[in-house]
Design a protein around this motif. Structure first.
Motif, PDB file in Angstrom:
ATOM      1  N   ARG A   1       0.847  -1.191   0.000  1.00  0.00           N
ATOM      2  CA  ARG A   1       0.000   0.000   0.000  1.00  0.00           C
ATOM      3  C   ARG A   1       0.884   1.243   0.000  1.00  0.00           C
ATOM      4  N   GLU A   2       0.703   2.101  -1.007  1.00  0.00           N
ATOM      5  CA  GLU A   2       1.478   3.337  -1.083  1.00  0.00           C
ATOM      6  C   GLU A   2       0.809   4.431  -0.259  1.00  0.00           C
ATOM      7  N   ASP A   3       1.617   5.281   0.326  1.00  0.00           N
ATOM      8  CA  ASP A   3       1.128   6.383   1.159  1.00  0.00           C
ATOM      9  C   ASP A   3       0.621   7.495   0.245  1.00  0.00           C
ATOM     10  N   TYR A   4      -0.696   7.656   0.181  1.00  0.00           N
ATOM     11  CA  TYR A   4      -1.255   8.622  -0.763  1.00  0.00           C
ATOM     12  C   TYR A   4      -0.929  10.059  -0.368  1.00  0.00           C
ATOM     13  N   GLU A   5      -0.612  10.307   0.924  1.00  0.00           N
ATOM     14  CA  GLU A   5      -0.223  11.657   1.341  1.00  0.00           C
ATOM     15  C   GLU A   5       1.143  12.017   0.762  1.00  0.00           C
ATOM     16  N   GLU A   6       2.074  11.048   0.758  1.00  0.00           N
ATOM     17  CA  GLU A   6       3.386  11.286   0.171  1.00  0.00           C
ATOM     18  C   GLU A   6       3.301  11.300  -1.355  1.00  0.00           C
ATOM     19  N   LEU A   7       2.435  10.433  -1.908  1.00  0.00           N
ATOM     20  CA  LEU A   7       2.334  10.289  -3.353  1.00  0.00           C
ATOM     21  C   LEU A   7       1.534  11.424  -3.993  1.00  0.00           C
ATOM     22  N   GLY A   8       0.573  11.953  -3.270  1.00  0.00           N
ATOM     23  CA  GLY A   8      -0.273  13.010  -3.805  1.00  0.00           C
ATOM     24  C   GLY A   8      -1.488  12.507  -4.537  1.00  0.00           C
ATOM     25  N   VAL A   9      -1.688  11.188  -4.579  1.00  0.00           N
ATOM     26  CA  VAL A   9      -2.845  10.604  -5.246  1.00  0.00           C
ATOM     27  C   VAL A   9      -3.178   9.275  -4.573  1.00  0.00           C
ATOM     28  N   ASN A  10      -4.458   8.970  -4.475  1.00  0.00           N
ATOM     29  CA  ASN A  10      -4.909   7.724  -3.879  1.00  0.00           C
ATOM     30  C   ASN A  10      -5.033   6.665  -4.969  1.00  0.00           C
ATOM     31  N   MET A  11      -4.170   5.633  -4.904  1.00  0.00           N
ATOM     32  CA  MET A  11      -4.120   4.616  -5.947  1.00  0.00           C
ATOM     33  C   MET A  11      -5.110   3.479  -5.717  1.00  0.00           C
ATOM     34  N   SER A  12      -5.768   3.427  -4.571  1.00  0.00           N
ATOM     35  CA  SER A  12      -6.578   2.263  -4.228  1.00  0.00           C
ATOM     36  C   SER A  12      -7.721   2.030  -5.213  1.00  0.00           C
ATOM     37  N   GLU A  13      -8.449   3.100  -5.587  1.00  0.00           N
ATOM     38  CA  GLU A  13      -9.570   2.934  -6.518  1.00  0.00           C
ATOM     39  C   GLU A  13      -9.081   2.530  -7.903  1.00  0.00           C
ATOM     40  N   LEU A  14      -7.956   3.120  -8.342  1.00  0.00           N
ATOM     41  CA  LEU A  14      -7.408   2.768  -9.652  1.00  0.00           C
ATOM     42  C   LEU A  14      -6.958   1.314  -9.680  1.00  0.00           C
ATOM     43  N   LEU A  15      -6.357   0.847  -8.591  1.00  0.00           N
ATOM     44  CA  LEU A  15      -5.919  -0.551  -8.527  1.00  0.00           C
ATOM     45  C   LEU A  15      -7.110  -1.505  -8.500  1.00  0.00           C
ATOM     46  N   GLN A  16      -8.194  -1.094  -7.845  1.00  0.00           N
ATOM     47  CA  GLN A  16      -9.393  -1.913  -7.838  1.00  0.00           C
ATOM     48  C   GLN A  16      -9.936  -2.084  -9.255  1.00  0.00           C
ATOM     49  N   LEU A  17      -9.987  -0.988 -10.024  1.00  0.00           N
ATOM     50  CA  LEU A  17     -10.452  -1.052 -11.413  1.00  0.00           C
ATOM     51  C   LEU A  17      -9.518  -1.902 -12.264  1.00  0.00           C
ATOM     52  N   GLU A  18      -8.211  -1.757 -12.029  1.00  0.00           N
ATOM     53  CA  GLU A  18      -7.225  -2.554 -12.770  1.00  0.00           C
ATOM     54  C   GLU A  18      -7.391  -4.037 -12.455  1.00  0.00           C
ATOM     55  N   SER A  19      -7.679  -4.340 -11.198  1.00  0.00           N
ATOM     56  CA  SER A  19      -7.875  -5.725 -10.801  1.00  0.00           C
ATOM     57  C   SER A  19      -9.120  -6.314 -11.464  1.00  0.00           C
ATOM     58  N   ILE A  20     -10.191  -5.520 -11.532  1.00  0.00           N
ATOM     59  CA  ILE A  20     -11.418  -5.996 -12.193  1.00  0.00           C
ATOM     60  C   ILE A  20     -11.158  -6.274 -13.671  1.00  0.00           C
ATOM     61  N   ARG A  21     -10.355  -5.427 -14.294  1.00  0.00           N
ATOM     62  CA  ARG A  21     -10.091  -5.550 -15.735  1.00  0.00           C
ATOM     63  C   ARG A  21      -9.162  -6.714 -16.052  1.00  0.00           C
ATOM     64  N   TYR A  22      -8.110  -6.898 -15.261  1.00  0.00           N
ATOM     65  CA  TYR A  22      -7.082  -7.891 -15.610  1.00  0.00           C
ATOM     66  C   TYR A  22      -7.004  -9.072 -14.647  1.00  0.00           C
ATOM     67  N   GLY A  23      -7.482  -8.929 -13.430  1.00  0.00           N
ATOM     68  CA  GLY A  23      -7.491 -10.051 -12.484  1.00  0.00           C
ATOM     69  C   GLY A  23      -6.128 -10.549 -12.069  1.00  0.00           C
ATOM     70  N   ASP A  24      -5.123  -9.671 -12.029  1.00  0.00           N
ATOM     71  CA  ASP A  24      -3.768 -10.116 -11.721  1.00  0.00           C
ATOM     72  C   ASP A  24      -3.104  -9.288 -10.619  1.00  0.00           C
ATOM     73  N   ILE A  25      -3.893  -8.574  -9.804  1.00  0.00           N
ATOM     74  CA  ILE A  25      -3.341  -7.737  -8.748  1.00  0.00           C
ATOM     75  C   ILE A  25      -3.456  -8.454  -7.397  1.00  0.00           C
ATOM     76  N   LEU A  26      -2.329  -8.542  -6.690  1.00  0.00           N
ATOM     77  CA  LEU A  26      -2.294  -9.105  -5.344  1.00  0.00           C
ATOM     78  C   LEU A  26      -1.639  -8.062  -4.445  1.00  0.00           C
ATOM     79  N   GLN A  27      -2.458  -7.442  -3.586  1.00  0.00           N
ATOM     80  CA  GLN A  27      -1.984  -6.348  -2.743  1.00  0.00           C
ATOM     81  C   GLN A  27      -2.242  -6.642  -1.272  1.00  0.00           C
ATOM     82  N   TRP A  28      -1.243  -6.298  -0.434  1.00  0.00           N
ATOM     83  CA  TRP A  28      -1.372  -6.437   1.012  1.00  0.00           C
ATOM     84  C   TRP A  28      -1.384  -5.060   1.664  1.00  0.00           C
ATOM     85  N   ASP A  29      -1.870  -5.012   2.889  1.00  0.00           N
ATOM     86  CA  ASP A  29      -1.999  -3.749   3.608  1.00  0.00           C
ATOM     87  C   ASP A  29      -0.750  -3.442   4.432  1.00  0.00           C
ATOM     88  N   PHE A  30       0.381  -3.266   3.755  1.00  0.00           N
ATOM     89  CA  PHE A  30       1.596  -2.774   4.396  1.00  0.00           C
ATOM     90  C   PHE A  30       2.189  -1.680   3.516  1.00  0.00           C
TER      91      PHE A  30
END
Length: 463
Positions: A226-255
């Motif tokens: 999990r990337e720190d969206y405050e440091e990154l300036g953008v929240n990637m969680s929703e984009l990764l969810q959409l990417e996972s729905i489209r391709y089914g190849d994302i494995l992410q942990w909460d660290f």
């Protein structure tokens, strides 16, 4: 008098000769037993006695790894010795094998209090960099929830197959590296049935037999934290969810996805693989900026399965760009910087993490042994530590180019057909190279790069 001396000499010869022969026999037996013990590498996973073992490259493993005098070592060394003593069957003969395999996570936390000088040593961490302080704070934790997981049981890949997957591509990436992931999906990371590079390798086989001989099923998964969206300036969680729905190849942990937490991706992936990918034969673990010659890799792995004694060999099968007797980087400006107070000693033999392939059986063994080895900031080195604990050694192959081609070799017509992996390629380069790999049919049946070929080329002995 002369007769008497001769008689006594004969008596002495008769008495001493058997004794001398017996002594020589005992000496020979002792020497052979010692030689046998030195040259036999133990395969047990619960404990390995201290000493030097030799790998295939004849490089001795360092004496300083898991030092016999832990109080003189760094923080990591002292914490690890607590775990080693707990699982030492000589010190704890009453502990069963089943108990030792469970390796409860609280034991890792308890090792901090079990280290007698840890408080003084850990106090000095305050003077280290922020990322090292964060690593030490959480280095005993190895359990994190999954936030995004592939729909398929073992990563993206076709379900219409009649045999187990040959290879799972497990790629370490970050949320912002979408372009890298997309280039991999469109090139060497395509899933489903992949034909080998040797197009004439079927040897007269027809139908399904020819397909099994010249290819294999491939699956794919990308490993993220999990990337720190405050440091990154953008929240990637929703984009990764959409990417996972489209391709089914994302494995992410909460660290938190940091450089020092790359080791967590190995540990958590091994656990996930052991639960869901039981029949997968091999794993390719690499970075998202490598180029993999997938057809050649398929051929190479099929060749390994065709060798005698495959089952035994797969217990320890790991191939890559092997680095032996490396020392920690003590330069404070380096991202690989490991201070002397944290770790002392020479690194164990390990394979460069840009790209390495190992068996599914070994992945499960690594999962078991990782529960008894404290996390280390450098992921490649940590895998080497776990391999050492298994009494296993990675095998070096010149077709794994962790540090790129030697000067001038990249421009040769079939250069990319002769390698398995090369590191540091941009997404645009990956797409271009994949197209060339498919188009140059005159290179399809070339042999992989090896040490002899490399030496001959330098000497100008090959046309």
């Amino acid at each position: 008098m002369a007769r008497c001396s001769c008689r006594w000499r004969n008596v002495l010869i008769c008495l001493c000769t058997p004794c001398i022969l017996l002594a020589l026999l005992c000496t020979y037996t002792t020497v052979m037993l010692c030689y046998d013990m030195i040259n036999t590498r133990p395969e047990v996973s619960h404990f390995i006695a201290q000493g030097i073992y030799m790998n295939n490259s004849l490089v001795p493993l360092p004496r300083t790894f898991w030092d016999l005098r832990p109080n003189r070592g760094g923080v990591w060394n002292q914490l690890q010795v607590v775990i080693d003593r707990f699982y030492n069957p000589i010190l704890n003969p009453q502990r069963t094998t089943r108990e030792s395999k469970r390796a409860p996570n609280p034991l890792l936390r308890d090792s901090f209090t079990g280290t007698t000088v840890s408080e003084n040593r850990l106090g000095g961490v305050k003077n280290l960099s922020k990322r090292m302080r964060e690593f030490v704070k959480y280095m005993q934790r190895k359990e994190y929830p999954i936030t995004i997981e592939p729909d398929a049981a073992c990563g993206a890949g076709t379900e219409e197959r009649k045999e187990p997957p040959l290879l799972l591509l497990a790629i370490k990436t970050k949320g912002v590296n979408f372009e890298n992931r997309q280039a991999i999906r469109q090139s060497w990371g395509q899933v489903g049935w992949v034909s080998g590079q040797r197009r004439n390798s079927s040897g007269g086989l027809q139908g399904g037999d020819a397909r099994r001989k010249g290819g294999g099923y491939i699956r794919r998964v990308f490993l993220l934290g999990r990337e720190d969206y405050e440091e990154l300036g953008v929240n990637m969680s929703e984009l990764l969810q959409l990417e996972s729905i489209r391709y089914g190849d994302i494995l992410q942990w909460d660290f938190k996805d940091t450089f020092f937490n790359l080791t967590l991706k190995d540990v958590l992936f091994w656990d996930w693989f052991s639960r869901l990918c039981g029949k997968t034969r091999f794993v390719f673990k690499g970075d998202d900026d490598v180029f993999l010659n997938t057809p050649a890799m398929v051929d190479y792995l099929q060749d390994q399965l065709g060798k005698p004694g495959t089952r035994a060999a797969m217990r320890s099968f790991m191939v890559g760009d092997v680095i032996a007797a490396a020392t920690p980087d003590r330069r404070s400006i380096s991202k690989y910087f490991i201070p002397d107070m944290f770790y002392k000693g020479i690194y164990p033999t390990y394979a460069g993490g840009g790209g390495v392939v190992y068996s599914g059986l070994l992945a499960k063994r690594l999962n078991d042994v990782s529960k008894r080895v404290h996390l280390f900031p450098i992921d490649d080195v940590y895998v080497g530590m776990c391999m050492r604990r298994l009494g296993a050694f990675p095998t070096h192959h010149p077709a794994f180019l962790t540090f790129d081609f030697p000067k001038g070799e990249e421009n040769e017509p079939c250069a990319y057909h002769e390698i398995l992996v090369v590191h540091r390629r941009k997404p645009s380069q990956v797409i271009t190279l994949w197209g060339k790999l498919k188009d140059l049919c005159q290179c399809w049946n070339v042999t992989l790069r090896d040490t002899d070929t490399k030496i001959k080329k330098k000497l100008g002995l090959l046309l």
